[in-house]
Design a protein around this motif. Structure first.
Motif, PDB file in Angstrom:
ATOM      1  N   LYS A   1       0.832  -1.205   0.000  1.00  0.00           N
ATOM      2  CA  LYS A   1       0.000   0.000   0.000  1.00  0.00           C
ATOM      3  C   LYS A   1       0.867   1.255   0.000  1.00  0.00           C
ATOM      4  CE  LYS A   1      -3.836   0.517   2.017  1.00  0.00           C
ATOM      5  NZ  LYS A   1      -4.925   0.704   2.995  1.00  0.00           N
ATOM      6  N   THR A   2       1.996   1.187   0.706  1.00  0.00           N
ATOM      7  CA  THR A   2       2.903   2.338   0.741  1.00  0.00           C
ATOM      8  C   THR A   2       3.466   2.625  -0.640  1.00  0.00           C
ATOM      9  OG1 THR A   2       3.522   1.907   3.033  1.00  0.00           O
ATOM     10  CG2 THR A   2       5.025   3.260   1.736  1.00  0.00           C
ATOM     11  N   VAL A   3       3.910   1.581  -1.338  1.00  0.00           N
ATOM     12  CA  VAL A   3       4.438   1.747  -2.696  1.00  0.00           C
ATOM     13  C   VAL A   3       3.365   2.313  -3.625  1.00  0.00           C
ATOM     14  CG1 VAL A   3       5.358   0.538  -4.712  1.00  0.00           C
ATOM     15  CG2 VAL A   3       6.158  -0.068  -2.422  1.00  0.00           C
ATOM     16  N   LYS A   4       2.156   1.814  -3.483  1.00  0.00           N
ATOM     17  CA  LYS A   4       1.058   2.303  -4.316  1.00  0.00           C
ATOM     18  C   LYS A   4       0.765   3.780  -4.044  1.00  0.00           C
ATOM     19  CE  LYS A   4      -3.851   1.535  -5.285  1.00  0.00           C
ATOM     20  NZ  LYS A   4      -5.057   0.725  -4.951  1.00  0.00           N
ATOM     21  N   ASN A   5       0.713   4.154  -2.772  1.00  0.00           N
ATOM     22  CA  ASN A   5       0.449   5.550  -2.421  1.00  0.00           C
ATOM     23  C   ASN A   5       1.578   6.462  -2.889  1.00  0.00           C
ATOM     24  OD1 ASN A   5      -1.988   4.916  -1.176  1.00  0.00           O
ATOM     25  ND2 ASN A   5      -1.050   4.639   0.843  1.00  0.00           N
TER      26      ASN A   5
END
Length: 225
Positions: free
Chosen positions: A10-14
């Motif tokens: 989720k961090t990479v996506k954000n």
């Protein structure tokens, strides 16, 4: 229950979404600068003077509110908030590193100066100064004349840098001055414990002598300056 891998993905996506948004803003600014009457899409004057500090504070507040909201949701939906926070720690560290790196790069990119063409060191009484028992090299370099009815006329965005005898940067300050002598260039005022400088609006800024740890950090990571 979300795992560490889940939070990382989720961090990479954000981060990718945030990068795409920043790139879209950059392209919009480029298009606007191109449409404005000028010799070319020079973004530096536009971005340097159009409330960059206020925009940065707004982005920081929005980011803080976003993460507080996420933390609140985790606290309400998960059984153990400390355990979930531990899982989120690597992602938080990655986001902080990415933010510091990208903000430093962008700040330096849009605050480039040319000491060969726009050197105000002598005019503003900089140079090599012996203060107390130490010697400092004080230099003031500009980015080039800003001559626009919209952004201001006869202005130059300058970088004031203080280094020691070994060339280590101890402090930096960015501010705006009038480039024309007839409009009044306020020289530096140096005492035993501080250095005073004045911008185009006659506002006073200062650097402690010797420069502090905060000055040293701020010279390398602008968000802390």
């Amino acid at each position: 229950m979300p795992t560490l891998r889940h939070y990382f993905k989720k961090t990479v996506k954000n981060a990718l979404v945030l990068a795409a948004a920043c790139f879209a803003v950059f392209l919009s600014a480029l298009l606007l600068a191109w449409l404005l009457p000028s010799n070319g899409p020079d973004l530096r004057p536009f971005l340097l003077l159009m409330y960059a500090k206020e925009i940065g504070i707004g982005v920081a507040i929005f980011t803080a509110v976003f993460f507080l909201f996420k933390a609140y949701k985790v606290c309400k939906t998960e059984g153990s908030f400390p355990q979930e926070l531990f899982k989120m720690t690597p992602s938080i560290v990655i986001l902080i590193v990415v933010f510091l790196f990208s903000s430093t790069y962008l700040f330096n990119f849009f605050h480039q100066t040319d000491c060969k063409q726009h050197d105000y060191t002598a005019k503003l009484d900089g140079g090599i100064k012996r203060i107390g028992s130490k010697t400092y090299h004080i230099r003031i370099c500009g980015a080039g004349l800003i001559d626009s009815h919209f952004l201001g006329e006869g202005l130059d965005k300058v970088l004031l840098s203080v280094t020691d005898e070994q060339g280590t940067i101890l402090a930096k300050r960015h501010y705006t001055i009038f480039s024309d002598d007839s409009l009044g260039l306020a020289s530096l005022q140096i005492s035993d414990d501080k250095l005073l400088y004045f911008d185009a609006d006659s506002k006073q800024g200062e650097i402690a002598i010797p420069p502090t740890i905060q000055d040293w950090i701020g010279a390398r990571i602008p968000v802390f300056n």
